[in-house]
Design an enzyme around this catalytic site. Sequence first.
Site, short mmCIF file in Angstrom:
data_model
loop_
_atom_site.label_atom_id
_atom_site.label_comp_id
_atom_site.label_asym_id
_atom_site.label_seq_id
_atom_site.Cartn_x
_atom_site.Cartn_y
_atom_site.Cartn_z
CB THR A 69 -4.82 -5.59 -1.55
OG1 THR A 69 -5.55 -4.77 -2.47
CG2 THR A 69 -5.76 -6.07 -0.46
CB ALA A 70 -5.34 -0.25 -1.00
CG MET B 188 -9.08 3.03 -8.33
SD MET B 188 -8.56 2.13 -9.82
CE MET B 188 -9.24 0.50 -9.47
CG ASP C 10 1.89 1.27 -11.65
OD1 ASP C 10 2.24 1.40 -12.82
OD2 ASP C 10 1.14 0.36 -11.25
CB ALA D 198 -3.98 2.74 3.78
CE LYS E 115 -2.52 4.07 -17.79
NZ LYS E 115 -1.56 3.09 -17.27
N PRO F 75 0.79 -1.24 0.00
CG PRO F 75 0.05 -0.94 2.19
CD PRO F 75 0.72 -1.94 1.29
CB VAL G 123 -6.28 -6.41 -5.92
CG1 VAL G 123 -7.55 -5.65 -5.51
CG2 VAL G 123 -6.19 -7.73 -5.17
N GLY H 115 0.09 -1.92 -4.13
CA GLY H 115 -0.85 -2.92 -3.66
C GLY H 115 -0.48 -4.31 -4.13
CG ASP H 116 -2.12 -8.79 -4.78
OD1 ASP H 116 -2.03 -9.10 -5.99
OD2 ASP H 116 -2.04 -9.62 -3.86
#
Length: 269
Positions: free
Chosen positions: A135-136, A187, A52, A216, A74, A29, A110, A106-107
Amino acid sequence: MKMIPDLEALLPSQPSGKHGKISLVGAGPGAADLLTLRALRAMQAADVIYFDRLIDPEVLELANPRAAQVFVGKDVGACAWPQEVINQMIVEAARGGQHVVRLKSGDPSVFGRADEERAAAQAAGIACDIIPGITAASAAAAVLGQSLTSRGQSDRVIFATGTCKEGDSAPDVAALLQPGTTVALYMATRINRDLRRKLLEAGFDPEMPVQVVTSASKRNEAVLRSTLERLPQDMEDRGLSHPAIIFLRAPKHCDPVQTRAALGAEISQ
């Protein structure tokens, strides 16, 4: 105007003769100390890392210092990396004999487009593995000091996204939010008003507790405890935006029609 970076400048000029590979790595996260050991080892063995937008700089500091680091995030209005371009980049780098790490927040599995990148590698005959990350939603629940499930109250967890592929319908959150279910929305900050409207139209109580956790595990993490009715205004007042998880919960012994007002009461205490 969106600019696509020069692809040729970021690819190996000539094949090295070695067999490269691609690792789709979950960075977790945000906080560097939430990396898994396997993720760390992959980063330290990498020849090139494509990362990312949400990757924390402290995570990148743990990578092989000789590895090239290429930003493929992005940023609206500044840099757009079409998924097919990213696919081509990682495949060509691996063809050049490099160990490629595609580092994702995250993962990877996911909402991380891992299937698209793995399919590109498979089509090119490139070895590809997936290294999962925290994951978040798990990190956000930890920030709240709560579990995603609770014996006797919630025995299902649903991860859903509020941002779908163009042309696809968004998940019906009202239908997902059945008794015994915790829904973690990824999101979804940009659709908070639409979310409120649809849940109110479905009969959910305006005072149903809603929780939001942004960033987080990072230094700028923030928590909002609100209600369905006040959610959009409270988020605006606090200046909260993505990345965030929005939590909704329906206790197990709750009639989804007659007792909407009780939904989420357990997590408001």
